[in-house]
Design a protein around this motif. Structure first.
Motif, short mmCIF file in Angstrom:
data_model
loop_
_atom_site.label_atom_id
_atom_site.label_comp_id
_atom_site.label_asym_id
_atom_site.label_seq_id
_atom_site.Cartn_x
_atom_site.Cartn_y
_atom_site.Cartn_z
N PHE A 108 0.83 -1.20 0.00
CA PHE A 108 0.00 0.00 0.00
C PHE A 108 0.87 1.25 0.00
N LEU A 109 0.27 2.35 -0.44
CA LEU A 109 0.91 3.66 -0.40
C LEU A 109 0.37 4.39 0.82
N TRP A 110 1.27 5.01 1.56
CA TRP A 110 0.91 5.58 2.86
C TRP A 110 1.46 7.00 2.96
N ASN A 111 0.61 7.93 3.36
CA ASN A 111 1.03 9.31 3.63
C ASN A 111 1.09 9.49 5.14
N PRO A 112 2.28 9.46 5.75
CA PRO A 112 2.38 9.58 7.21
C PRO A 112 1.83 10.89 7.76
N SER A 113 1.87 11.96 6.96
CA SER A 113 1.41 13.25 7.45
C SER A 113 -0.10 13.29 7.61
N THR A 114 -0.82 12.71 6.64
CA THR A 114 -2.29 12.71 6.70
C THR A 114 -2.83 11.40 7.25
N ARG A 115 -1.94 10.40 7.40
CA ARG A 115 -2.31 9.06 7.87
C ARG A 115 -3.32 8.37 6.94
N LYS A 116 -3.30 8.75 5.68
CA LYS A 116 -4.14 8.09 4.69
C LYS A 116 -3.31 7.06 3.93
N CYS A 117 -3.95 5.98 3.52
CA CYS A 117 -3.25 4.96 2.76
C CYS A 117 -4.16 4.39 1.69
N GLN A 118 -3.55 3.84 0.67
CA GLN A 118 -4.29 3.19 -0.42
C GLN A 118 -3.68 1.83 -0.67
N VAL A 119 -4.50 0.79 -0.55
CA VAL A 119 -4.04 -0.57 -0.79
C VAL A 119 -3.93 -0.81 -2.29
N LEU A 120 -2.81 -1.38 -2.73
CA LEU A 120 -2.59 -1.65 -4.14
C LEU A 120 -3.14 -3.04 -4.50
N PRO A 121 -3.58 -3.22 -5.73
CA PRO A 121 -3.96 -4.57 -6.16
C PRO A 121 -2.73 -5.47 -6.17
N SER A 122 -2.94 -6.77 -6.06
CA SER A 122 -1.82 -7.71 -6.03
C SER A 122 -1.09 -7.71 -7.36
N PRO A 123 0.26 -7.70 -7.34
CA PRO A 123 1.01 -7.75 -8.60
C PRO A 123 0.94 -9.12 -9.28
N LYS A 124 0.62 -10.17 -8.52
CA LYS A 124 0.44 -11.53 -9.06
C LYS A 124 1.64 -11.99 -9.89
N ILE A 125 2.78 -12.06 -9.24
CA ILE A 125 3.99 -12.57 -9.89
C ILE A 125 4.11 -14.06 -9.61
N VAL A 126 4.04 -14.88 -10.67
CA VAL A 126 4.05 -16.34 -10.55
C VAL A 126 5.10 -16.89 -11.51
N PHE A 127 5.91 -17.85 -11.00
CA PHE A 127 6.94 -18.49 -11.82
C PHE A 127 6.60 -19.96 -12.03
N SER A 128 7.19 -20.54 -13.08
CA SER A 128 7.12 -21.98 -13.27
C SER A 128 7.90 -22.66 -12.15
N PRO A 129 7.65 -23.96 -11.88
CA PRO A 129 8.33 -24.64 -10.76
C PRO A 129 9.84 -24.48 -10.82
N PRO A 130 10.44 -23.91 -9.77
CA PRO A 130 11.89 -23.71 -9.74
C PRO A 130 12.60 -24.99 -9.34
N PRO A 131 13.93 -25.01 -9.38
CA PRO A 131 14.67 -26.18 -8.91
C PRO A 131 14.54 -26.34 -7.40
N ALA A 132 15.04 -27.44 -6.89
CA ALA A 132 14.90 -27.73 -5.46
C ALA A 132 15.58 -26.68 -4.59
N PHE A 133 16.72 -26.18 -5.04
CA PHE A 133 17.47 -25.20 -4.25
C PHE A 133 17.62 -23.92 -5.05
N TYR A 134 17.10 -22.85 -4.52
CA TYR A 134 17.15 -21.57 -5.22
C TYR A 134 17.03 -20.44 -4.20
N SER A 135 17.37 -19.24 -4.64
CA SER A 135 17.19 -18.04 -3.81
C SER A 135 16.19 -17.12 -4.49
#
Length: 224
Positions: A108-135
């Motif tokens: 979300f985007l947050w304005n600390p001065s006004t204490r207002k925030c806006q929740v962002l939609p999910s970016p939905k980043i999905v990958f194909s199955p990775p190897p057993a060991f990865y970072s």
């Protein structure tokens, strides 16, 4: 005594702090509409940048604590805690706005001065199955695009196999004006330096320190 004109009132308003403006919004509907007008917000921001006023330092003490120090009242050194009991990560900041990610992945985007925030939609980043060991690494940058008059958040996620035999990256850009994400289609051919990196916005361009994908085991450093 003649009443002040609209332009004179706005000229006074632009010199005030965000905290004072928030209080004055309660005076009348006219004042509230003037203060919330996008043209006035730009005028107030421009004046603050020009006169070096309305400055605050955001301190991210831990994943659970964020503090704000008001530069305009250094004698008091008042430290105001803005958020409590939330495990969060700052993705970037620009013109008093913070791009923040919670542990559950909500952004979300947050304005600390006004204490207002806006929740962002999910970016939905999905990958194909990775190897057993990865970072898995995440990189981000938040800034203002004067060409489109829009605030944008860049989010890059990269999966890298233990022996570098597997590399998958996806980059997305969020537009506040459109309230949506778009995927950067071009092939992304860089290794990043660390597991999490905040980009630096300079001259309206996002900069990240990265390595080009090497043909040999030797990596060459470059700016992206």
């Amino acid at each position: 005594m003649a009443p002040l004109s609209h332009d004179m009132i706005l000229d006074i308003f632009r010199c005030l702090s965000v905290k004072d403006l928030s209080r004055f919004k309660c005076v009348s509907k006219f004042w509230c509409s003037w203060i919330e007008d996008q043209n006035f917000i730009k005028l107030h921001l421009s004046y603050s940048l020009k006169t070096n006023t309305n400055r605050s330092l955001i301190l991210h003490h831990s994943r659970y604590q964020i503090f704000s120090v008001n530069y305009d009242s250094p004698k008091t050194k008042q430290l105001e805690q803005l958020e409590q009991n939330k495990n969060i990560q700052i993705l970037g900041s620009c013109n008093g706005l913070l791009a923040v990610e919670e542990q559950n992945g909500r952004i979300f985007l947050w304005n600390p001065s006004t204490r207002k925030c806006q929740v962002l939609p999910s970016p939905k980043i999905v990958f194909s199955p990775p190897p057993a060991f990865y970072s898995c690494s995440t990189y981000s940058g938040f800034g203002y695009d004067p060409v489109s008059d829009d605030y944008k958040l860049v989010l890059i996620v990269q999966l890298l196999g233990t022996y570098e035999e597997y590399l998958r990256s996806e980059a997305k850009v969020y537009s506040l004006r459109r309230n949506s994400w778009r995927t950067i289609k071009d092939y992304f051919c860089f290794y990043f330096i660390s597991e999490r990196q905040l980009g630096v916005v300079a001259n309206n361009v996002l900069h990240l320190l990265a390595y080009k994908i090497p043909e040999s085991s030797k990596r060459s450093s470059c700016w992206f």
